[in-house]
Design a protein around this motif. Structure first.
Motif, PDB file in Angstrom:
ATOM      1  N   GLU A 212       0.751  -1.212   0.027  1.00 36.21           N
ATOM      2  CA  GLU A 212       0.116   0.030   0.075  1.00 36.21           C
ATOM      3  C   GLU A 212       0.737   1.199   0.120  1.00 36.21           C
ATOM      4  O   GLU A 212       0.665   2.118  -0.699  1.00 36.21           O
ATOM      5  CB  GLU A 212      -1.031  -0.093   1.361  1.00 36.21           C
ATOM      6  N   ILE A 216       0.973   4.210  -2.831  1.00 34.29           N
ATOM      7  CA  ILE A 216       0.716   5.552  -2.462  1.00 34.29           C
ATOM      8  C   ILE A 216       1.504   6.573  -2.712  1.00 34.29           C
ATOM      9  O   ILE A 216       1.538   7.410  -3.368  1.00 34.29           O
ATOM     10  CB  ILE A 216       0.196   5.593  -0.913  1.00 34.29           C
ATOM     11  N   GLN A 255      -3.791  14.278  -0.190  1.00 35.34           N
ATOM     12  CA  GLN A 255      -4.443  12.946  -0.468  1.00 35.34           C
ATOM     13  C   GLN A 255      -3.556  11.847   0.009  1.00 35.34           C
ATOM     14  O   GLN A 255      -3.879  10.808   0.388  1.00 35.34           O
ATOM     15  CB  GLN A 255      -4.843  12.796  -1.820  1.00 35.34           C
ATOM     16  N   ASP A 259      -4.202   8.978   2.574  1.00 34.45           N
ATOM     17  CA  ASP A 259      -4.111   7.610   2.311  1.00 34.45           C
ATOM     18  C   ASP A 259      -2.994   6.981   3.271  1.00 34.45           C
ATOM     19  O   ASP A 259      -3.273   5.762   3.788  1.00 34.45           O
ATOM     20  CB  ASP A 259      -3.421   7.327   0.710  1.00 34.45           C
ATOM     21  N   ARG A 262      -4.707   6.353   6.626  1.00 35.18           N
ATOM     22  CA  ARG A 262      -5.793   5.593   6.671  1.00 35.18           C
ATOM     23  C   ARG A 262      -5.014   4.073   6.745  1.00 35.18           C
ATOM     24  O   ARG A 262      -5.318   2.952   6.934  1.00 35.18           O
ATOM     25  CB  ARG A 262      -6.507   5.493   5.288  1.00 35.18           C
ATOM     26  N   THR A 263      -3.867   3.868   5.840  1.00 35.91           N
ATOM     27  CA  THR A 263      -3.171   2.696   5.621  1.00 35.91           C
ATOM     28  C   THR A 263      -2.429   2.392   6.927  1.00 35.91           C
ATOM     29  O   THR A 263      -2.447   1.230   7.557  1.00 35.91           O
ATOM     30  CB  THR A 263      -1.954   2.687   4.570  1.00 35.91           C
ATOM     31  N   ARG A 320      -5.981   0.036  -6.835  1.00 36.44           N
ATOM     32  CA  ARG A 320      -4.633   0.042  -7.030  1.00 36.44           C
ATOM     33  C   ARG A 320      -4.196  -0.489  -8.220  1.00 36.44           C
ATOM     34  O   ARG A 320      -3.031  -0.101  -8.724  1.00 36.44           O
ATOM     35  CB  ARG A 320      -4.003  -0.823  -5.613  1.00 36.44           C
TER      36      ARG A 320
END
Length: 424
Positions: A212, A216, A255, A259, A262-263, A320
């Motif tokens: 992730e 990102i 953003q 992200d 959140r990850t 993704r």
């Protein structure tokens, strides 16, 4: 031996004491269980000491030597009964035979039952049966010699039942010990298995977070670099476009931070961003296409079928995959390249096609040969690996390569029935 000592009254009194000792065996067994909390030598000394004290108190001094010697021969070997149960049983049985030959009844006969119990608790069933047969032969001889006239059957049955009880209790101890050992071994194996599964879960979670973070960071930094280059190129000729590009850079950075929070929020119970910002999915692909267009890669998006029934993890996987493919197209294609994203959703599958029109520059290896750089990123990097891991989590495969008419294509087909719990 005096007449009084061998008379009927004396034999009756001693038989009563022996019967009391036999009836006291369960209480002695319970005392042994409580005595396990004591040091082993102290616990194993309790019964021999009690038997010796009993014979000292029961016989007058002039009659004491023979009973005391026989009691010692019967009771003292019990001190080693756990270390050498068969040897102790043999010694006690031999002492009991000498006692029978001497014609002296003693409460210390209970030592033979204790020895049998110990043999049954530490030996096989065949050995236990053999030891029980020896004790039963002694019971038969004792009853034949000391039972009163017409009362042979009752004491023989009673003492036989006691012998069987001692053997059964010993077998039960051995079975319980084996069961507990098996349960402990099973618990140990389960603990090792749980530790192994925990390590696998940690490794999978680490891989997921790494994947992730790669997607990102790579995507957002690529977009920010492209927007910054565009802003620098137009800062004198078109200030308005420069301002718009820098605004887009700031939005992309925000953003990216969202992200990342959140990850990484799965690592903290008090992280609110994981709940405040939903996972990106197919509905956010339009915003992604606009972002790529602003960065210099005009992208068209076409979604066929209803995607609202797809689970969140499957939609995140699709997002993704598209994000990584477009990011690599932005990184490895010249200006003027266009990209197309086609999503087909059915009840059980999702097909993702990402194509672009730009050629890939050659990549020189250490041997000096030129090879094509894949649209999914450098094959030695994390991009292609992450995309394949995401596809594999849903039973799919990843195909990436040059298109017949020019450009590059990435095609993935996800099977929704394959789980994909770790796809995110």
């Amino acid at each position: 031996m005096t007449e009084a000592a061998s008379g009927p009254a004396a034999r009756t009194a001693r038989a009563v004491r022996s019967a009391r000792a036999v009836r006291a065996l369960p209480a002695v067994t319970a005392a042994r269980r409580r005595a396990r909390r004591l040091p082993p030598l102290v616990a194993e000394s309790v019964l021999p000491v009690l038997l010796l004290l009993d014979v000292v108190a029961a016989y007058p001094p002039h009659e004491l030597p023979a009973p005391l010697a026989l009691t010692a021969a019967l009771a003292l070997p019990l001190l080693w009964r756990r270390r050498a149960p068969l040897a102790v049983f043999g010694a006690v049985a031999a002492a009991a035979l000498v006692q029978w030959l001497a014609g002296i009844q003693l409460p210390a006969d209970a030592a033979l039952l204790v020895a049998l119990h110990t043999v049954a608790a530490h030996s096989s069933r065949r050995v236990t049966l053999a030891a029980g047969a020896v004790v039963e032969a002694g019971v038969l001889l004792a009853c034949l010699r000391w039972a009163t006239d017409g009362a042979f059957l009752t004491p023989f049955v009673a003492v036989t039942a006691t012998v069987v009880a001692a053997a059964v209790l010993g077998v039960n101890v051995r079975t319980t010990r084996a069961y507990l050992a098996a349960e402990q071994e099973r618990a140990r194996r389960l603990e090792l298995e749980q530790e192994h599964l925990a390590r696998l879960a940690v490794a999978e979670e680490r891989t997921r977070i790494t994947r992730e973070m790669h997607d990102i960071v790579t995507h957002n930094l690529s977009v920010m670099v492209a927007l910054t280059d565009a802003a620098l190129a137009t800062q004198h000729r078109a200030p308005d476009r420069t301002t718009a590009a820098m605004v887009q850079v700031a939005e992309t950075g925000r953003q990216a931070l969202t992200d990342m929070r959140r990850t990484l929020g799965v690592l903290r119970a008090d992280e609110p961003d994981a709940e405040r910002h939903p996972l990106p999915g197919i509905a956010q692909l339009g915003t992604l296409a606009e972002q790529m267009g602003a960065a210099g890669l005009p992208t068209s998006l076409d979604v066929h079928g209803d995607h609202t029934h797809l689970p969140a993890t499957a939609q995140l996987t699709v997002y993704r995959l598209v994000q990584e493919a477009l990011t690599n197209a932005l990184k490895h294609t010249p200006a003027g390249t266009r990209a197309t994203v086609l999503i087909r959703c059915t009840a059980g599958t999702v097909t993702v096609d990402v194509t672009d029109t730009g050629p890939r520059p050659p990549r020189t290896t250490t041997a000096g040969t030129a090879t094509a750089t894949a649209g999914t990123g450098n094959p030695a990097g994390h991009g292609i690996t992450g995309m394949r891991e995401r596809a594999t989590a849903y039973g799919g495969t990843l195909q990436a390569g040059p298109l017949p008419g020019g450009g590059w294509g990435v095609r993935t087909r996800l099977l929704l029935g394959s789980g994909g719990a770790t796809a995110a």
